[in-house]
Design an enzyme around this catalytic site. Structure first.
Site, PDB file in Angstrom:
ATOM      1  N   GLY A  64      80.604  22.994 -12.902  1.00  0.00           N
ATOM      2  CA  GLY A  64      81.861  22.634 -12.245  1.00  0.00           C
ATOM      3  C   GLY A  64      83.076  22.969 -13.108  1.00  0.00           C
ATOM      4  O   GLY A  64      82.937  23.535 -14.203  1.00  0.00           O
ATOM      5  N   TYR A  65      84.235  22.620 -12.600  1.00  0.00           N
ATOM      6  CA  TYR A  65      85.494  22.981 -13.273  1.00  0.00           C
ATOM      7  C   TYR A  65      85.570  22.386 -14.688  1.00  0.00           C
ATOM      8  O   TYR A  65      85.690  23.122 -15.671  1.00  0.00           O
ATOM      9  CB  TYR A  65      86.650  22.491 -12.388  1.00  0.00           C
ATOM     10  CG  TYR A  65      88.025  22.607 -12.981  1.00  0.00           C
ATOM     11  CD1 TYR A  65      88.455  23.761 -13.637  1.00  0.00           C
ATOM     12  CD2 TYR A  65      88.932  21.537 -12.870  1.00  0.00           C
ATOM     13  CE1 TYR A  65      89.751  23.850 -14.153  1.00  0.00           C
ATOM     14  CE2 TYR A  65      90.220  21.633 -13.370  1.00  0.00           C
ATOM     15  CZ  TYR A  65      90.616  22.782 -14.015  1.00  0.00           C
ATOM     16  OH  TYR A  65      91.889  22.868 -14.527  1.00  0.00           O
ATOM     17  N   ASN A 120      79.406  22.272  -5.269  1.00  0.00           N
ATOM     18  CA  ASN A 120      80.843  22.574  -5.284  1.00  0.00           C
ATOM     19  C   ASN A 120      81.168  23.546  -6.422  1.00  0.00           C
ATOM     20  O   ASN A 120      82.246  23.499  -7.009  1.00  0.00           O
ATOM     21  CB  ASN A 120      81.613  21.252  -5.457  1.00  0.00           C
ATOM     22  CG  ASN A 120      83.049  21.357  -5.025  1.00  0.00           C
ATOM     23  OD1 ASN A 120      83.421  22.292  -4.305  1.00  0.00           O
ATOM     24  ND2 ASN A 120      83.878  20.442  -5.485  1.00  0.00           N
ATOM     25  N   SER A 134      87.841   8.444 -14.008  1.00  0.00           N
ATOM     26  CA  SER A 134      89.132   8.930 -13.499  1.00  0.00           C
ATOM     27  C   SER A 134      90.189   7.842 -13.600  1.00  0.00           C
ATOM     28  O   SER A 134      89.878   6.642 -13.504  1.00  0.00           O
ATOM     29  CB  SER A 134      88.944   9.323 -12.027  1.00  0.00           C
ATOM     30  OG  SER A 134      90.195   9.469 -11.404  1.00  0.00           O
ATOM     31  N   TYR A 169      85.530   7.108  -2.902  1.00  0.00           N
ATOM     32  CA  TYR A 169      85.434   7.918  -4.131  1.00  0.00           C
ATOM     33  C   TYR A 169      85.823   7.073  -5.342  1.00  0.00           C
ATOM     34  O   TYR A 169      85.113   7.025  -6.344  1.00  0.00           O
ATOM     35  CB  TYR A 169      86.332   9.158  -4.018  1.00  0.00           C
ATOM     36  CG  TYR A 169      86.706   9.741  -5.354  1.00  0.00           C
ATOM     37  CD1 TYR A 169      85.782  10.477  -6.088  1.00  0.00           C
ATOM     38  CD2 TYR A 169      87.973   9.523  -5.905  1.00  0.00           C
ATOM     39  CE1 TYR A 169      86.124  10.984  -7.339  1.00  0.00           C
ATOM     40  CE2 TYR A 169      88.315  10.024  -7.136  1.00  0.00           C
ATOM     41  CZ  TYR A 169      87.396  10.755  -7.860  1.00  0.00           C
ATOM     42  OH  TYR A 169      87.730  11.235  -9.101  1.00  0.00           O
ATOM     43  N   LYS A 220      83.635   5.461  -8.896  1.00  0.00           N
ATOM     44  CA  LYS A 220      83.993   5.532 -10.320  1.00  0.00           C
ATOM     45  C   LYS A 220      84.015   4.128 -10.930  1.00  0.00           C
ATOM     46  O   LYS A 220      83.483   3.897 -12.019  1.00  0.00           O
ATOM     47  CB  LYS A 220      85.352   6.221 -10.512  1.00  0.00           C
ATOM     48  CG  LYS A 220      85.377   7.699 -10.121  1.00  0.00           C
ATOM     49  CD  LYS A 220      84.487   8.558 -11.019  1.00  0.00           C
ATOM     50  CE  LYS A 220      84.541  10.020 -10.644  1.00  0.00           C
ATOM     51  NZ  LYS A 220      83.489  10.826 -11.293  1.00  0.00           N
ATOM     52  N   PHE A 280      93.216  11.965 -16.387  1.00  0.00           N
ATOM     53  CA  PHE A 280      94.415  11.995 -15.562  1.00  0.00           C
ATOM     54  C   PHE A 280      94.347  13.291 -14.723  1.00  0.00           C
ATOM     55  O   PHE A 280      93.370  13.476 -14.018  1.00  0.00           O
ATOM     56  CB  PHE A 280      95.666  11.724 -16.419  1.00  0.00           C
ATOM     57  CG  PHE A 280      95.721  10.236 -16.689  1.00  0.00           C
ATOM     58  CD1 PHE A 280      94.792   9.629 -17.539  1.00  0.00           C
ATOM     59  CD2 PHE A 280      96.587   9.413 -15.985  1.00  0.00           C
ATOM     60  CE1 PHE A 280      94.746   8.239 -17.690  1.00  0.00           C
ATOM     61  CE2 PHE A 280      96.558   8.032 -16.142  1.00  0.00           C
ATOM     62  CZ  PHE A 280      95.650   7.448 -16.989  1.00  0.00           C
ATOM     63  N   ARG A 300     102.901  12.916 -12.176  1.00  0.00           N
ATOM     64  CA  ARG A 300     101.529  12.815 -12.666  1.00  0.00           C
ATOM     65  C   ARG A 300     101.438  13.303 -14.097  1.00  0.00           C
ATOM     66  O   ARG A 300     102.260  14.095 -14.557  1.00  0.00           O
ATOM     67  CB  ARG A 300     100.583  13.689 -11.816  1.00  0.00           C
ATOM     68  CG  ARG A 300     100.409  13.246 -10.383  1.00  0.00           C
ATOM     69  CD  ARG A 300      99.658  11.932 -10.277  1.00  0.00           C
ATOM     70  NE  ARG A 300      99.443  11.521  -8.885  1.00  0.00           N
ATOM     71  CZ  ARG A 300     100.340  10.855  -8.164  1.00  0.00           C
ATOM     72  NH1 ARG A 300     101.516  10.529  -8.683  1.00  0.00           N
ATOM     73  NH2 ARG A 300     100.055  10.493  -6.926  1.00  0.00           N
ATOM     74  N   ARG A 344     101.445  11.306   1.477  1.00  0.00           N
ATOM     75  CA  ARG A 344     100.001  11.263   1.736  1.00  0.00           C
ATOM     76  C   ARG A 344      99.534   9.817   1.522  1.00  0.00           C
ATOM     77  O   ARG A 344      99.875   9.203   0.506  1.00  0.00           O
ATOM     78  CB  ARG A 344      99.283  12.218   0.768  1.00  0.00           C
ATOM     79  CG  ARG A 344      97.789  12.249   0.906  1.00  0.00           C
ATOM     80  CD  ARG A 344      97.162  13.349   0.055  1.00  0.00           C
ATOM     81  NE  ARG A 344      97.314  13.116  -1.376  1.00  0.00           N
ATOM     82  CZ  ARG A 344      96.880  13.946  -2.325  1.00  0.00           C
ATOM     83  NH1 ARG A 344      96.265  15.060  -1.987  1.00  0.00           N
ATOM     84  NH2 ARG A 344      97.061  13.672  -3.597  1.00  0.00           N
ATOM     85  N   ASP A 365      98.730   7.691  -1.987  1.00  0.00           N
ATOM     86  CA  ASP A 365      99.341   8.290  -3.183  1.00  0.00           C
ATOM     87  C   ASP A 365     100.223   7.290  -3.928  1.00  0.00           C
ATOM     88  O   ASP A 365     100.926   6.492  -3.315  1.00  0.00           O
ATOM     89  CB  ASP A 365     100.215   9.485  -2.781  1.00  0.00           C
ATOM     90  CG  ASP A 365      99.462  10.798  -2.853  1.00  0.00           C
ATOM     91  OD1 ASP A 365      98.299  10.791  -3.300  1.00  0.00           O
ATOM     92  OD2 ASP A 365     100.043  11.826  -2.460  1.00  0.00           O
TER      93      ASP A 365
END
Ligand code: UD1
Length: 332
Positions: A10-11, A35, A124, A148, A152, A177, A230, A291, A294
């Site tokens: 993954g990333y 993914n 997270s 989600y 965590k 973050f 952020r 959104r 948020d």
């Protein structure tokens, strides 16, 4: 050390594998490519000159996870594997609880069975919920507002309880973050399938013409320019944070939550402009409704990472934008 990396293609996982190999660790990857893509393994080899051993399996496949521990003498685990799209988790909560929670339980059971008692977990900043005020410190009460986020919170709890049951267990619960940027080679980076949920992948798609226009979710927040702020950090800084956590974990008392961020907040508009400057490409955007879920502002208190891990970020927003652009421009 021999490190098992779940979600290593993954990333964040792939960037961490590169730093582990650079540090002479032996890397074993579990990834089901839900993914991510198998060619990431070739790219890790191209960048480091070493091909990590791969088990293309799911963590839900207990029989095969057991085999990984039987076939290898693993010293520690870095656990990235999991689903991470907030909206999807609201639509498919059972899938999120099954993959993230049950997957972690299988992993911890096999670790226990094979006496592997060190784990670095990919958590997270979402665990700070909506009641706390930034900068977030690790002693704040954790909470969530979507499935989600709850996975965590719960996985942090499960790992903490396992550590409480046996003092030989050590865990770093790393609260990320907003990671952006990419490896300087331009070979690996964040390139989700379909329409991206997160800001930088969306900016990247607009930059290469795959999306027409960026939607800025609200400009009426109580912030200097009205858009969300952020704590963006470079994914390579984040990857190095994992190495630092592994190096420090023996001195931990059980499970320790640690923020990985820069401690500085950047707005949506500031990020768009920094990206335009780094790439020379105009990013058309329109302001739309906020959104749901948020926050206005989210950034880390970074003292704990600095003192406990001796870790601090090195890359700037300009570096992050340059590397995100370099990656997408190379892979369009
Ligand atoms: C999001 C998730 C968070 C998760 C994290 C990592 C939500 C509400 N939060 O964090 O739980 O841990 O990703 O996957 O989904 N923005 C736009 N236009 C876009 C996309 C984003 O204006 O197309 C804005 C957002 O309103 C926010 C900022 O950009 O102010 C960053 O958004 P994003 O990259 O999605 O990260 P988070 O919301 O911080």
């Amino acid at each position: 050390m021999t490190i098992l990396v779940t979600g290593g293609a993954g990333y964040i996982g792939s960037h961490t594998c590169i730093e582990l190999i650079k540090d002479k660790h032996n890397v074993i990857i579990i990834d089901n490519f839900y993914n991510s893509s198998p060619d990431v393994i070739d790219k890790i080899e191209k960048i480091t000159g070493t091909r990590p051993k791969l088990y293309p399996i799911s963590l839900l496949d207990k029989k095969n996870v057991k085999k990984v521990f039987e076939e290898n003498k693993i010293d520690a685990v870095i656990h990235f594997a999991g689903l991470k799209a907030v909206g999807e988790s609201v639509e498919k909560p059972l899938m999120y609880y099954r993959e993230n929670i049950y997957g972690t339980i299988v992993l911890l059971e096999e670790m226990k069975e094979h006496e592997v008692k060190k784990i670095v977990f990919s958590s997270s900043a979402t665990v700070y919920g909506i009641e706390n005020n930034p900068p977030y410190t690790e002693d704040m009460k954790t909470d969530a507002i979507n499935p989600y986020g709850y996975t965590k919170v719960m996985i942090e709890r499960i790992i903490t309880d396992v550590c409480n049951s046996d003092s030989q267990w050590k865990a770093a619960l790393l609260r990320y973050f907003n990671p952006i940027g990419a490896h300087e080679s331009g070979l690996i980076g964040d390139n989700p399938n379909g329409i991206p949920n997160n800001l930088m992948p969306y900016i990247q798609k607009v930059a290469v013409g795959e999306q027409k226009m960026l939607k800025v979710f609200g400009n009426d927040y109580p912030t200097p320019d009205g858009t969300g702020y952020r704590d963006y950090l470079h994914v390579v800084d984040l990857a190095i944070g994992h190495i630092k956590a592994l190096e420090s974990i023996d001195k931990f008392d059980g499970a320790v939550p640690i923020n990985l961020g820069t401690g500085k907040a950047t707005s949506v508009l500031e990020l768009i402009h920094a990206f335009e400057k780094a790439s020379g490409v105009k990013i058309p955007y329109e302001i739309v409704e906020r959104r749901t879920g948020d926050l206005a502002v989210c950034y880390a208190d970074t003292k704990k990472a600095e003192t406990l891990l001796e870790w601090k970020t090195k890359f700037s927003i300009e570096d992050m934008c340059r590397d995100s652009w370099n990656f997408i421009n190379n892979n369009k």
